[in-house]
Design an enzyme around this catalytic site. Structure first.
Site, short mmCIF file in Angstrom:
data_model
loop_
_atom_site.label_atom_id
_atom_site.label_comp_id
_atom_site.label_asym_id
_atom_site.label_seq_id
_atom_site.Cartn_x
_atom_site.Cartn_y
_atom_site.Cartn_z
N LYS A 97 -22.66 -53.88 40.45
CA LYS A 97 -22.44 -55.30 40.76
C LYS A 97 -21.79 -55.51 42.12
CE LYS A 97 -23.96 -56.96 36.80
NZ LYS A 97 -25.16 -57.82 36.72
N GLU A 119 -20.10 -66.26 37.18
CA GLU A 119 -20.19 -66.08 35.74
C GLU A 119 -20.12 -64.59 35.46
OE1 GLU A 119 -22.82 -66.11 37.66
OE2 GLU A 119 -23.80 -64.29 36.91
N SER A 386 -26.10 -47.52 35.93
CA SER A 386 -25.64 -48.74 36.61
C SER A 386 -24.13 -48.93 36.55
CB SER A 386 -26.35 -49.96 36.02
OG SER A 386 -26.12 -50.05 34.63
C1 LIG Z 1 -23.03 -51.69 34.15
C2 LIG Z 1 -24.01 -52.80 34.05
N1 LIG Z 1 -25.31 -52.52 34.03
C3 LIG Z 1 -26.22 -53.49 33.93
C4 LIG Z 1 -25.86 -54.81 33.80
C5 LIG Z 1 -26.93 -55.83 33.63
O1 LIG Z 1 -27.16 -56.62 34.75
P1 LIG Z 1 -28.41 -56.42 35.68
O2 LIG Z 1 -29.62 -56.42 34.80
O3 LIG Z 1 -28.37 -57.58 36.59
O4 LIG Z 1 -28.28 -55.14 36.39
C6 LIG Z 1 -24.50 -55.16 33.81
C7 LIG Z 1 -24.07 -56.56 33.69
O5 LIG Z 1 -22.95 -56.92 33.49
C8 LIG Z 1 -23.55 -54.11 33.94
O6 LIG Z 1 -22.24 -54.39 33.94
#
Ligand SMILES: Cc1ncc(COP(=O)(O)O)c(C=O)c1O
Lengths: 409, 295
Positions: A97, A119, A386
């Site tokens: 993020k 948000e 992620s």
């Molecule tokens: C670690 C992590 N991965 C994935 C996501 C999902 O968001 P996005 O699909 O925008 O990557 C989030 C959302 O809070 C997150 O914290």
């Protein structure tokens, strides 16, 4: 290219549409602001000083590039494809993020905005936003559903430590979509001084494009690293889909590489055949919410329904419009992954690799665990890690205690 | 109670603003539905007064109560009615209208029910213009063409779709025009001179000026600000101008009615409906304020 299109990377048209999807479905009061953001973003992109400043922060503050790590024991355990993790969990604040927050906070300052709103679902975007606001001394207000505040308590406290005001949202289902509604209501009220720092590739144009651009650093690094480490591109990339920003970021630089299979994993909660899931592309249909047209979970009468996922960051009834377009065009495959499969993957990654993945990222690992054994050893698979799962330990303890206490000896 | 729109006994002189606002050009003036708004504003102009526009949420708090309020509005003094179509995620609305939508949805209100409610209203009132107000997704889900056809058949005169700015309006203006319905466009304090022509390019019926930046049911703009905004808008359009957002009392409605062609009251009436506190009596008091504004 053997596909029907010359390129999948052209992005939205000048009105922000990806084919049927995307657009700017917002109240007139917000339109001038959104046009202002678009103009400012275009100017920033064309300014080498902006990119240089961003690169500096990404290197020295966020800690980029994040490693592309060969997950040896997981690979051996699964006995198929060679698995790499793209380590976004090692970024400052613990998730991808921050990449987009860094870009957007520099933009907000160029626009002279001193009050930042956002948000958050899992709290990762809220923490990343509060972090960059602290870094630049800006006022920060975070909207977070009451349900999410309860299940992501450590992140709520982190945001407060960072000086942000966390506003609980109790309307609707009290999760991410409702937090987004309230953030939009704030923005429409405080048009002069406020920048809405959207956390994913959703919202009205230009946000889906802008957030994807800022997150594309993930895919660009992956390309360079894979070429350096393996001498070629990966054969497949797997990423989880909430709004879809980590996935868009790692997919985008590979969209025009037909040899690279791209797979997005949606949160299937209790299963897509139940009414408790968050798989908008598998189980939804096109509609208009939060400024864009995309796949949405909704009733026959066009009312948005509640999403359900063990992972707060995936608990959203929609998806970024570019994903909706990539699904319909067939370039990216989207598959559902249940809570239970994600919990299994969460534990396996932790035990085999010493990496506690975010529950969101565990949805990507879960699908890789299914797929990898069916593939040859020379198949290179990259999983976008992620984020890290420290924020999720309470949720996981509760889920394991209730459901599978036995396995947790 | 006088007939809505009919000249009152003491017809006041027309204000310069009123004379400067000729009849709006209408795209499909032959169909009866298109004519209701035009006829009502013409009658108001002839009467030398502004109109009272009242908003209520269809199906709130339940079908029967909502229908009874709707049916009673013209006699109470509403000149034009905005009938809200409930949506799960009303991102431009404040707590009052959010709650009204939730009550209606909980009571099972569907878009079809809202159109049926309007059709029932039309059994006894064929003159009061009714504008359907809401968000785009329920309409998109229903099908824009089918919606336009069914809304016209039910007796609607136009639509206000909050999340359909001029950039996205073309996908609905076509179907609406085909069935003689107006798309009533919103303008805001943030809509500047450069942008206004784009908004007006799609506007029919009347122009809705949201007098504050913000959500419904919060604060109100002061009279001088509204007067300046109305003057600015009149330089660009001959459409009647209705002003809304934050108008809660007969005195506030009267202040708006001194400059605008109509004053819109929403949340304050929705509050009265929610508490069962004589909503039609409240409308009568608002009407008295509006009718006396230019005396
Ligand atoms: C670690 C992590 N991965 C994935 C996501 C999902 O968001 P996005 O699909 O925008 O990557 C989030 C959302 O809070 C997150 O914290």
């Amino acid at each position: 290219m053997t596909s029907a299109l010359n390129t999948y990377r052209a992005g939205a048209d000048e009105r922000g549409h990806f084919g049927l999807f995307g657009g700017r479905y917002v109240a007139e009061t917000l339109m001038p602001l959104i046009l202002e953001v678009e103009q400012a973003y275009r100017a920033a992109r064309a300014d080498p000083a902006f990119q240089a400043e961003l690169d500096g922060y990404l290197t020295h503050y966020v800690g980029r590039p994040s490693p592309l790590y060969h997950a040896r024991r997981l690979t051996e355990h699964l006995g198929g494809a060679k698995i790499y993790f793209k380590r976004e969990d090692l970024n400052h604040t613990g998730a991808h993020k921050v990449n987009s927050c860094m870009g957007q906070i520099l933009l907000a300052q160029r626009m002279g905005k001193r009050r930042i709103i956002a948000e958050t679902g899992a709290g990762q975007h809220g923490v990343a936003t509060a972090t960059v606001c602290a870094l630049f001394g800006l006022q920060c207000v975070i909207y977070m559903g009451q349900t999410d505040i309860e299940r992501q308590a450590p992140n709520v406290f982190r945001m407060k430590l960072l000086g942000a005001e966390v506003k609980p949202v109790t309307s609707g289902s009290a999760t991410l979509k409702d937090a987004m509604n309230d953030a939009l209501r704030d923005w429409v009220t405080n048009v002069e001084d406020t920048y809405y720092l959207i956390g994913t590739v959703a919202g009205p144009h230009p946000f889906p494009t802008m957030v994807r651009d800022f997150q594309s650093v993930i895919g660009e690094e992956t390309r360079t690293q894979c070429l350096a480490q393996e001498g070629r591109l990966p054969d497949s990339i797997v990423a989880c889909i909430g709004g879809g920003s980590n996935a868009m970021g790692i997919f985008h630089p590979f969209l025009d590489e037909p040899g690279v299979r791209l797979i997005g994993t949606e949160a299937a909660g209790d299963g897509v055949d139940t009414d408790r899931h968050a798989a908008s592309m598998t189980g939804g249909r096109p509609g208009v919410l939060h400024g864009n047209r995309t796949y949405l979970l909704q009733t026959e009468d066009g009312q948005i329904t509640e999403a359900h996922s063990i992972s707060a960051g995936l608990d959203y009834p929609g998806v970024g419009p570019e994903h909706a377009w990539l699904k319909d065009s067939g370039r990216v495959q989207y598959v559902p992954v249940t809570d239970r499969a994600a919990l299994d993957a969460f534990q396996m990654t932790t035990r085999l690799e010493g990496i506690i993945p975010a529950l969101e990222s565990a949805h990507a690992v879960a699908h890789a665990m299914e797929l990898a054994p069916t593939l040859p050893a020379d198949h290179l698979m990259v999983i976008n890690m992620s984020g890290r799962g420290d924020k999720d330990v309470n949720t996981v303890a509760e889920a394991l205690g209730a459901d599978m206490g036995e396995t947790l000896v | 109670m006088t007939t809505p729109g009919a000249p009152s006994a003491t017809t006041p002189a027309m204000t310069p603003a009123m004379t400067a606002a000729p009849t709006a050009p209408l795209s499909a003036g032959t169909t009866p539905s298109t004519g209701r708004l035009q006829a009502r504003f013409a009658a108001l102009r002839a009467a030398g007064r502004a109109g009272l526009v009242t908003y209520l949420m269809a199906g709130d708090p339940d079908r029967e109560t909502g229908q009874a309020v709707l049916d009673g509005l013209p006699a109470a003094g509403a000149d034009i009615i905005e009938l809200g179509m409930p949506f799960s995620d009303p991102m431009a609305d404040g707590p009052t209208i959010q709650a009204a939508g939730q009550r209606a949805l909980k009571a099972g209100q569907t878009l079809k029910d809202t159109l049926a409610m309007l059709a029932r209203f039309r059994e006894t009132d064929t003159e009061t213009p009714v504008v359907l107000m809401g968000y785009y997704n329920p309409i998109y889900s229903y099908g824009a063409d089918r919606f336009a056809a069914d809304a016209a058949a039910a007796g609607a005169d136009g639509c206000i779709i909050v999340d359909l700015p001029p950039e996205e309006a073309p996908e609905l203006t076509g179907p609406l025009a085909e069935h003689g319905l107006h798309l009533i466009m919103l303008t805001a304090p943030t809509t500047d001179e450069a942008r206004l022509p784009a908004v007006l390019a799609h506007a029919g019926g009347f122009l809705y000026y949201a007098s504050i930046t913000g959500i419904t049911g919060t604060r109100a703009a002061d009279e001088a600000q509204v007067a300046a905004a109305v003057t600015r808008l009149r330089a660009h359009t001959s459409l009647p101008i209705a002003v809304g957002f934050g108008i809660r009392t007969p005195a506030q409605a009267a202040a708006i009615a001194r400059n605008a062609d109509a004053a819109v009251v929403g949340s304050a009436l929705v509050d009265r409906i929610a508490t069962g506190d004589d909503p039609l009596g409240f409308v009568a008091a608002l009407a008295e304020g509006v009718r006396g504004a230019r005396l």
